[in-house]
Design an enzyme around this catalytic site. Sequence first.
Site, short mmCIF file in Angstrom:
data_model
loop_
_atom_site.label_atom_id
_atom_site.label_comp_id
_atom_site.label_asym_id
_atom_site.label_seq_id
_atom_site.Cartn_x
_atom_site.Cartn_y
_atom_site.Cartn_z
CG ASP A 64 1.31 63.96 -20.10
OD1 ASP A 64 1.96 63.09 -19.52
OD2 ASP A 64 0.98 65.05 -19.57
CG ASP A 94 -0.24 63.18 -13.89
OD1 ASP A 94 -1.20 63.12 -13.13
OD2 ASP A 94 0.63 62.29 -13.99
P1 B16 Z 1 3.27 58.77 -10.09
P2 B16 Z 1 2.57 62.35 -16.86
C1 B16 Z 1 3.85 62.21 -14.53
O1 B16 Z 1 2.73 61.98 -15.29
C2 B16 Z 1 3.74 63.51 -13.77
O2 B16 Z 1 3.74 64.61 -14.65
C3 B16 Z 1 4.91 63.63 -12.83
O3 B16 Z 1 4.80 64.85 -12.11
C4 B16 Z 1 4.92 62.44 -11.88
O4 B16 Z 1 6.05 62.49 -11.01
C5 B16 Z 1 4.96 61.15 -12.70
O5 B16 Z 1 3.87 61.11 -13.59
C6 B16 Z 1 4.91 59.91 -11.84
O6 B16 Z 1 3.64 59.81 -11.24
O7 B16 Z 1 3.88 59.26 -8.84
O8 B16 Z 1 1.76 58.80 -10.10
O9 B16 Z 1 3.80 57.43 -10.53
O10 B16 Z 1 2.62 63.83 -16.92
O11 B16 Z 1 3.69 61.64 -17.59
O12 B16 Z 1 1.20 61.79 -17.17
MG MG Z 2 1.97 65.76 -17.88
#
Ligand code: B16
Ligand code: MG
Length: 217
Positions: free
Chosen positions: A14, A16
């Site tokens: 993952d 974030d």
């Molecule tokens: P974006 P991951 C996710 O990333 C985040 O945890 C989540 O909080 C966010 O809304 C989502 O990506 C979409 O991100 O706005 O940059 O498209 O944890 O799956 O790496």
């Molecule tokens: Mg994450």
Amino acid sequence: MQAQKIRYKAVIFDLDGVLVHTDEYHYLAWKQLCDLRKIPFNRTVNDLLRGVSRKESLEIILSRAHVNLSEAEKESFLAEKNAVYRKFLEQMTPEDVGQKVRNTLRTLRERGKKLAVGSSSKNTKFILAQVGLEKFFDAVSDGTNITRTKPDPEVFLKAAQMLGVENGCCLVVEDAVSGVLAAEAAHMDCAAMGDAARHHRATYDIEHLSMLKDIVL
Ligand code: B16
Ligand code: MG
């Protein structure tokens, strides 16, 4: 869940909250936009958004706050949130990734493991470029190539497909409960850290990525 004796061929990370601390930037961006609109938002609500797409995150925020917005209002909210978030991302540099993280990725590659990113974010490639991590990964499966967000397993299934590795030989690393559930649905083992580790659904709980060196042999 009981850890199995599996010789993993691939690790799907993952983004974030696992490879980078952009989870904090998501929080700050949502907080700024919600405060502007006087919509209640705090870290407890923020934890529900981990691993969830931008659009679904907004739906969760609105439903928790019992607020209704028109489709046009939602669209502008989402655009503004992403613009604020991107301002934080623009300031990121390779310094934002600790040496221990880089060493772990290097060790796994030296062991012949395939590495992928499995993230719901549409900003994944931009973030990887900002912090100079692209070179470590054989595949990137992210918000731009999926139709369903975590806890649906699509993002991890696509990553395994890109790597050419059977699902059962992949280990997912996650910080989100939605991601742990997605790994489970993909029939992949999961190492959980942070928020996800508190929910005890994963195969392993890890405090730091460097602990993968003792799991992925
Ligand atoms: P974006 P991951 C996710 O990333 C985040 O945890 C989540 O909080 C966010 O809304 C989502 O990506 C979409 O991100 O706005 O940059 O498209 O944890 O799956 O790496
Ligand atoms: Mg994450």
